[in-house]
Design an enzyme around this catalytic site. Structure first.
Site, PDB file in Angstrom:
ATOM      1  N   ASP A 186       1.060  -1.101   0.256  1.00  0.00           N
ATOM      2  CA  ASP A 186       0.299  -0.465   0.096  1.00  0.00           C
ATOM      3  C   ASP A 186       1.102   1.377   0.204  1.00  0.00           C
ATOM      4  O   ASP A 186       2.116   1.638   0.551  1.00  0.00           O
ATOM      5  CB  ASP A 186      -0.994  -0.076   1.403  1.00  0.00           C
ATOM      6  CG  ASP A 186      -2.212  -1.015   1.393  1.00  0.00           C
ATOM      7  OD1 ASP A 186      -1.842  -1.696   0.115  1.00  0.00           O
ATOM      8  OD2 ASP A 186      -2.660  -0.987   2.256  1.00  0.00           O
ATOM      9  N   HIS A 287       4.167  -7.980  -0.182  1.00  0.00           N
ATOM     10  CA  HIS A 287       3.451  -8.845  -0.733  1.00  0.00           C
ATOM     11  C   HIS A 287       4.153  -9.414  -1.985  1.00  0.00           C
ATOM     12  O   HIS A 287       4.564  -8.249  -3.005  1.00  0.00           O
ATOM     13  CB  HIS A 287       1.804  -9.427  -0.968  1.00  0.00           C
ATOM     14  CG  HIS A 287       1.419  -8.936   0.529  1.00  0.00           C
ATOM     15  ND1 HIS A 287       0.624  -9.940   0.789  1.00  0.00           N
ATOM     16  CD2 HIS A 287       1.689  -8.025   1.677  1.00  0.00           C
ATOM     17  CE1 HIS A 287       0.447  -9.892   1.842  1.00  0.00           C
ATOM     18  NE2 HIS A 287       0.620  -8.516   2.122  1.00  0.00           N
ATOM     19  N   SER A 399       7.680   3.719   4.201  1.00  0.00           N
ATOM     20  CA  SER A 399       9.911   3.050   3.851  1.00  0.00           C
ATOM     21  C   SER A 399       9.275   3.525   2.048  1.00  0.00           C
ATOM     22  O   SER A 399       8.076   3.875   1.841  1.00  0.00           O
ATOM     23  CB  SER A 399      10.239   2.305   4.367  1.00  0.00           C
ATOM     24  OG  SER A 399      11.433   2.106   3.565  1.00  0.00           O
TER      25      SER A 399
END
Length: 445
Positions: A186, A287, A399
């Site tokens: 995200d 992911h 990050s």
């Protein structure tokens, strides 16, 4: 006329009086605590002598007020500059790279030590009754969606556990299209495109770029071709990949580190990149964007500068200097790599395929020329198979993740920029795990 208070009202009145007395005593205790704290601060200023003078009686509150005013001024300046950036972006103007005093000041700070301390504090177990209030306050401050949380808030013992929380099943559906590369996180789309320039340069921000080999490491098996003039360039462009394919992954990894060749090299056609920034309130797990085999891991022990949008405009080689973990391997279309870049207050990058890996460890000596810690997962070339949508890693706060990959390209012309793979995102877009970053068409259809 005389009034009498009924006996049945005596207990409530006594209870109210006792409640008032308890609050007065609490205020007195709190005031006494503040006085002791102030006296202790003054004693430390006077070298433990316990004496104070008229000149320093207001030193501690004065310094506190000055600090608050300074922080307020810095915050107001940041809001003003962010507003200018937004206005320029709305007009189609991109802010160029411009180093400032803050960037030089950050280089003098022990950000790695500060991040370790912050990580230790975030790992402190909170009282059960306090956890929902802390996490809800964090969610309001950083716009996190608590409706997607997998467990009740009371189950997250510390802020660190809350940062790397899992989401409810089905919250991030993965695009099932086999000819689709999905977002691993995200975040916000910072940069993307096809690498075409000599040296495979990635634009950090307008006016400053860094090389891909500096980000991934000198031992990275990048699909590059040496630039030569005339027809010689055309013939070698096809011969180099075939020679590289004959080499085993094990022989390439054990080879001596690459030395910069005086002859410039360019990326092969069809090498793409995408930079995604995670904010502190975002979902913090990474992911897999595709089905691929992870062959090697590299850990670079670098600095821990902030990686927000302002930092990209003011700090040179931001992603190259920061601590990062690089996973490199192969997928059905060729080369594939993920770089998880750390930042200030991100004390650790958790790698699920290698749980024993520890990042941001104390180092006696830290130089930019220090080689990365490298591990080959499978000497026989099989690697670690990761399916599309599987969890790969996680880090605290916010990050950046950088993707580098080969994708199908059009063979109709050697000099046009058209390709079968195309991004379906725009710079500045908000994207979530499982949503498509780009697609390509089957040439047989």
């Amino acid at each position: 006329m005389k009034f009498r208070v009924h006996r049945t009202l005596g207990f409530p009145l006594r209870l109210a009086g006792a409640y008032k007395i308890n609050h007065v005593q609490a205020y007195r205790h709190f005031g006494s605590f503040l006085n002791k704290l102030s006296a202790s601060a003054k004693a430390s200023i006077n070298n433990g002598a316990g004496r104070s003078s008229d000149g320093n009686s207001f030193l501690v509150p004065g310094a506190t007020m000055a600090t608050i005013l300074m922080l307020g001024a810095l915050h107001a300046r940041r809001l003003y500059e962010d507003k200018k950036v937004e206005e320029a972006r709305e007009k189609g103007i991109e802010i160029e790279f411009h180093p400032d005093v803050k960037a030089s000041f950050l280089r003098m700070l022990p950000l790695r030590t500060i991040s370790r301390i912050w990580g230790s504090l975030m790992g402190v177990e909170l009282p059960v009754w306090l956890r929902p209030h802390v996490y809800k306050g964090w969610a309001r401050a950083f716009h996190s969606n608590l409706e997607e949380v997998d467990l009740p808030l009371e189950n997250y013992a510390s802020l660190r556990n809350f940062f790397v929380r899992k989401l409810r099943k089905g919250s991030r559906p993965i695009d099932p299209d086999p000819r689709c590369l999905v977002s691993p996180v995200d975040g916000i789309v910072m940069r993307f495109g096809e690498l075409k320039q000599a040296g495979a340069m990635i634009e950090q921000v307008k006016g400053f770029s860094y090389s891909l080999s500096s980000l991934l490491g000198a031992n990275s098996v990048l699909p590059m071709v040496a630039e030569k003039s005339g027809d010689e360039n055309t013939s070698n462009e096809e011969s180099v990949p075939s020679n590289q394919s004959k080499k085993s992954w094990w022989s390439i990894i054990l080879a001596s580190p690459k030395v910069w060749d005086p002859m410039p090299a360019s990326p092969m056609k069809g090498l793409f990149y995408c930079v995604l920034y995670l904010r502190p309130g975002d979902y913090h797990r990474i992911h897999s964007p595709v089905d691929w085999n992870v062959m090697v891991r590299r850990h670079f022990s670098g600095r821990l500068f902030p990686v927000n949008e302002r930092a990209t405009r003011t700090i040179r080689n931001l992603y190259v200097e920061n601590e990062r973990v690089v996973l490199e391997g192969q997928w059905q279309q060729g080369f594939f790599a993920i770089a998880a870049v750390g930042a200030t207050n991100i004390g650790s990058i958790e790698l699920f395929v290698e749980p024993e890996l520890q990042t941001n460890r104390p180092r006696k000596r830290l130089t930019q020329s220090e080689p990365p810690d490298e591990r080959v997962y499978a000497p026989d070339g099989a690697g670690v198979m990761i399916k599309k949508g599987d969890e790969v890693a996680a880090f605290n706060m916010g990050s950046t993740v950088v993707l580098v990959f080969q994708a199908p390209v059009s063979e109709s012309s050697r000099h046009d920029s058209s390709s079968e793979f195309s991004f379906c995102i725009k710079q500045g877009d908000r994207i979530r795990v499982g949503q498509a970053l780009g697609r390509w068409q089957d040439p047989q259809q």
